[in-house]
Design a protein around this motif. Structure first.
Motif, PDB file in Angstrom:
ATOM      1  N   LEU A 262      -7.998 -50.672   8.334  1.00 48.87           N
ATOM      2  CA  LEU A 262      -6.670 -51.280   8.325  1.00 48.87           C
ATOM      3  C   LEU A 262      -6.163 -51.480   6.901  1.00 48.87           C
ATOM      4  CD1 LEU A 262      -7.025 -53.946  11.143  1.00 48.87           C
ATOM      5  CD2 LEU A 262      -5.413 -52.032  11.117  1.00 48.87           C
ATOM      6  N   ARG A 263      -7.043 -51.960   6.032  1.00 48.29           N
ATOM      7  CA  ARG A 263      -6.652 -52.151   4.627  1.00 48.29           C
ATOM      8  C   ARG A 263      -6.177 -50.838   4.018  1.00 48.29           C
ATOM      9  NH1 ARG A 263     -11.657 -55.437   3.773  1.00 48.29           N
ATOM     10  NH2 ARG A 263     -10.933 -57.574   3.872  1.00 48.29           N
ATOM     11  N   THR A 264      -6.922 -49.788   4.279  1.00 52.17           N
ATOM     12  CA  THR A 264      -6.569 -48.478   3.731  1.00 52.17           C
ATOM     13  C   THR A 264      -5.190 -48.052   4.228  1.00 52.17           C
ATOM     14  OG1 THR A 264      -8.889 -47.837   3.580  1.00 52.17           O
ATOM     15  CG2 THR A 264      -7.288 -46.055   3.611  1.00 52.17           C
ATOM     16  N   LEU A 265      -4.935 -48.228   5.508  1.00 49.47           N
ATOM     17  CA  LEU A 265      -3.644 -47.827   6.072  1.00 49.47           C
ATOM     18  C   LEU A 265      -2.489 -48.617   5.476  1.00 49.47           C
ATOM     19  CD1 LEU A 265      -4.479 -47.351   9.847  1.00 49.47           C
ATOM     20  CD2 LEU A 265      -3.951 -45.563   8.183  1.00 49.47           C
TER      21      LEU A 265
ATOM     22  N   GLY B  84      -5.049 -42.835   2.509  1.00 49.75           N
ATOM     23  CA  GLY B  84      -6.042 -42.337   3.434  1.00 49.75           C
ATOM     24  C   GLY B  84      -5.565 -41.607   4.671  1.00 49.75           C
ATOM     25  N   ASN B  85      -4.274 -41.555   4.947  1.00 48.72           N
ATOM     26  CA  ASN B  85      -3.814 -40.861   6.130  1.00 48.72           C
ATOM     27  C   ASN B  85      -2.357 -40.460   5.915  1.00 48.72           C
ATOM     28  OD1 ASN B  85      -2.814 -40.133   8.698  1.00 48.72           O
ATOM     29  ND2 ASN B  85      -4.287 -41.450   9.724  1.00 48.72           N
ATOM     30  N   ALA B  86      -2.161 -39.254   5.401  1.00 52.19           N
ATOM     31  CA  ALA B  86      -0.801 -38.790   5.081  1.00 52.19           C
ATOM     32  C   ALA B  86       0.103 -38.797   6.307  1.00 52.19           C
ATOM     33  CB  ALA B  86      -0.857 -37.396   4.469  1.00 52.19           C
TER      34      ALA B  86
ATOM     35  N   ASP C  36       3.477 -41.626   5.456  1.00 57.78           N
ATOM     36  CA  ASP C  36       4.886 -41.285   5.216  1.00 57.78           C
ATOM     37  C   ASP C  36       5.843 -42.029   6.153  1.00 57.78           C
ATOM     38  OD1 ASP C  36       4.095 -39.706   3.089  1.00 57.78           O
ATOM     39  OD2 ASP C  36       4.203 -37.829   4.233  1.00 57.78           O
ATOM     40  N   PRO C  37       5.668 -41.937   7.479  1.00 61.24           N
ATOM     41  CA  PRO C  37       6.589 -42.684   8.343  1.00 61.24           C
ATOM     42  C   PRO C  37       6.423 -44.204   8.203  1.00 61.24           C
ATOM     43  CG  PRO C  37       4.943 -41.519   9.663  1.00 61.24           C
ATOM     44  CD  PRO C  37       4.768 -41.079   8.250  1.00 61.24           C
TER      45      PRO C  37
END
Length: 143
Positions: free
Chosen positions: A96-99, A104-106, A110-111
């Motif tokens: 969750l922190r990464t998001l 960590g998740n292109a 972006d959205p």
């Protein structure tokens, strides 16, 4: 998990659900601008589960479901390897922190960033969750 852990997890989950709802509402509006009105909750659910426009949100939905599974498993058998549940919980928290740090998740970033920058309620929910995630880790390191 201790009562404090459970309370913290409940607060974190509430913040995560609020962020998810805000993102879902914003994505629905974006979808409707391009494709026309979504007529029912059932139609929206179908879109969330199957349409590519909502695919980026599924990673967050999956993490919410995983938090619920961890909490439910802990409620059912508090003696059955709390350490494993703690390790698993830390993994979900780290993800969750990464998001929310836009890492960590292109496909998600972006959205997510677009909505956070455009929708004030989403920004507020993002900041609240980010603070709780930071506090959650600090509490874990202090103990």
């Amino acid at each position: 998990m201790t009562a404090t852990d459970t309370s913290n997890l409940d607060t974190l989950r509430d913040a995560l659900l609020q962020l998810h709802k805000t993102l879902l509402d914003a994505q629905r509006i974006r979808y409707e601008r391009e494709n026309g009105r979504v007529e029912s909750r059932g139609e929206l659910l179908d879109l969330v589960l199957q349409d590519a426009s909502f695919e980026w949100l599924r990673v967050l939905s999956a993490l919410i479901a995983r938090l619920d599974e961890i909490a439910e498993a802990d409620d059912k058998d508090a003696s059955a390897a709390p350490r494993d549940a703690g390790v698993e919980l830390r993994g979900v928290i780290d993800r969750l922190r990464t998001l929310v740090r836009f890492e960590g998740n292109a496909g998600f970033t972006d959205p997510y960033r677009e909505i956070i920058e455009a929708v004030p309620d989403a920004l507020v929910a993002h900041v609240r969750l980010s603070r709780l995630l930071a506090d959650f880790g600090a509490a874990g390191r202090a103990g």
